[in-house]
Enzyme design. Structure first.
Site: not given
Ligand code: SAH
Ligand code: SF4
Length: 375
Positions: A94, A112, A119, A123, A126, A354
């Protein structure tokens, strides 16, 4: 490389040149072709009427122009557009387009972009991280997301003024904050960025391109030494290793003692301030002592902190704090001399499934109704 399986945007300059030459065409056709793809935003060979029909037909036989198929599109209440792309192997990613009206009356359009299907960092808050890793995107798949939205903007109905201003009708920023860890796919990401920046390519200024990372130290160092100085955003979310180990598991490999010096080195080498993303999770990282610890960690580092209330992905553990807690955290950072801005997630109502396609840059919501279209 088997050009039959790649898209044209997957080819390096050298590969594109040798393909065109192998078709018995002069070298200047390559420039015309690139111009059609990156400036004219052509989406079919048919549109490229300045190229000979025979060349267009020959190209069509060996390679598709683009690699992505937009299969669904959702418009959020704030106007954010999220598009689902299906890749040749059936994987999906997406990307989102966010419009930001400016005080000047102009508009800034940010895309974006995703760099991986899934990934591997994992995390726990996420949605992408919870899906696991599928594969890296190719350079063409990365570039094609940008071209798709540039073409989309170009084909909207614009006023004469907007067309003259080139604001509402063009893309102004590219952020690699979509699905996946961009730095884990550096070898495809960097050539894609070079093409997006190139005068013979899409011509997006390096200042308007930002890579967001969970903190891959070797790649941050590599980025610091690149000639092209693109922006760096680091997803911090915690100022101590014990908590960051849980929230951003790559921290176990590259702890804060390595990450923060790498960020300092990036600033020294590029003169660009680092952005730190700090997603606020209720009861986890949102207390005033944690705000002070964050200020302490970042002391002396030229940076900016973006505070982002967690977006609810359905996991009850990771909820956004109350507005009062968020404001108190922001105030505490400022009292401790840290530049911080509170960002409201964009496209919040269309984020389900997402988990991250949202803005890090402004804080307002609009009122357009949510729609789901097959495209
Ligand atoms: N993997 C990279 C870029 C993609 S994620 C990274 O982690 O930086 C982009 C951003 O979305 C990151 O700052 C991540 O921590 C945030 N993100 C992911 N899940 C989220 C959530 N549930 N609420 C708020 N931010 C989130
Ligand atoms: Fe990967 Fe999501 Fe962590 Fe970014 S926030 S590194 S996309 S698992």
């Amino acid at each position: 490389m088997n050009v039959k399986t790649a898209s044209l945007t997957d080819l390096t300059d050298a590969q594109l040149t040798s393909l065109v030459l192998s078709m018995g065409e002069p070298e200047y056709r390559v420039k015309q072709l690139r111009n059609q793809i990156y400036r004219g935003l052509a989406f079919s060979f048919e549109e490229m009427t300045d190229l000979p029909l025979a060349l267009r037909q020959a190209l069509e036989k060996v390679t598709p122009l683009h690699s992505l198929k937009a299969t669904h599109q959702v418009v959020g209440q704030d106007g954010t557009i999220k598009t689902l792309f299906t890749l040749v192997d059936g994987n999906t990613v997406e990307s989102a387009l966010m419009g930001y009206p400016q005080a000047s009356g102009r508009q800034r359009n940010t895309v974006c972009i995703s760099t991986q299907a899934g990934c591997a960092i994992g995390c726990p808050f996420c949605a992408t991280g919870q899906q696991g890793f599928k594969r890296n995107l190719t350079r063409g798949e990365i570039i094609d997301q940008v071209l798709y939205f540039a073409n989309y903007l170009k084909n909207q109905n614009h006023t004469a003024q907007e067309i003259t201003d080139k604001t509402a009708s063009t893309l102004s920023n590219i952020v690699f904050m979509g699905m996946g860890e961009p730095m884990s796919n550096y070898d495809a990401l960097w050539p894609a960025i070079e093409t997006l920046n190139s005068p013979d390519g899409f011509r997006m200024g390096a200042r308007n391109i930002t890579i967001s990372t969970s903190g891959l130290v070797p790649q941050i160092k590599r980025l610091s030494s690149e000639k092209l100085q693109v922006g760096l955003a680091v997803s911090l979310h915690a100022a101590d290793n014990a908590l960051r180990d849980k929230l951003v598991p790559i921290n176990r490999k590259y702890p804060l003692e390595e990450l923060i010096p790498a960020c300092k080195e990036y600033y020294r080498a590029t003169g660009r301030r680092v952005s730190f993303e700090y997603v606020l999770f209720k009861g986890i990282n949102d207390s005033l002592p944690r705000a002070r610890a964050l200020a302490q960690l970042l002391r002396g580092l030229a940076c900016h902190v973006n505070l982002i209330p967690a977006n609810n992905t359905g996991d009850r553990t990771y909820q956004p704090p109350s507005p009062q807690t968020i404001l108190a955290f922001e105030r505490e950072l400022k009292l401790n001399h840290i530049n911080a801005t509170l960002r409201q997630p964009r496209g919040q109502d269309i984020d389900a499934g997402c988990g991250q396609l949202r803005s890090r840059f402004v804080s307002e919501t609009g009122s357009r109704k949510k729609t789901l279209n097959k495209v």
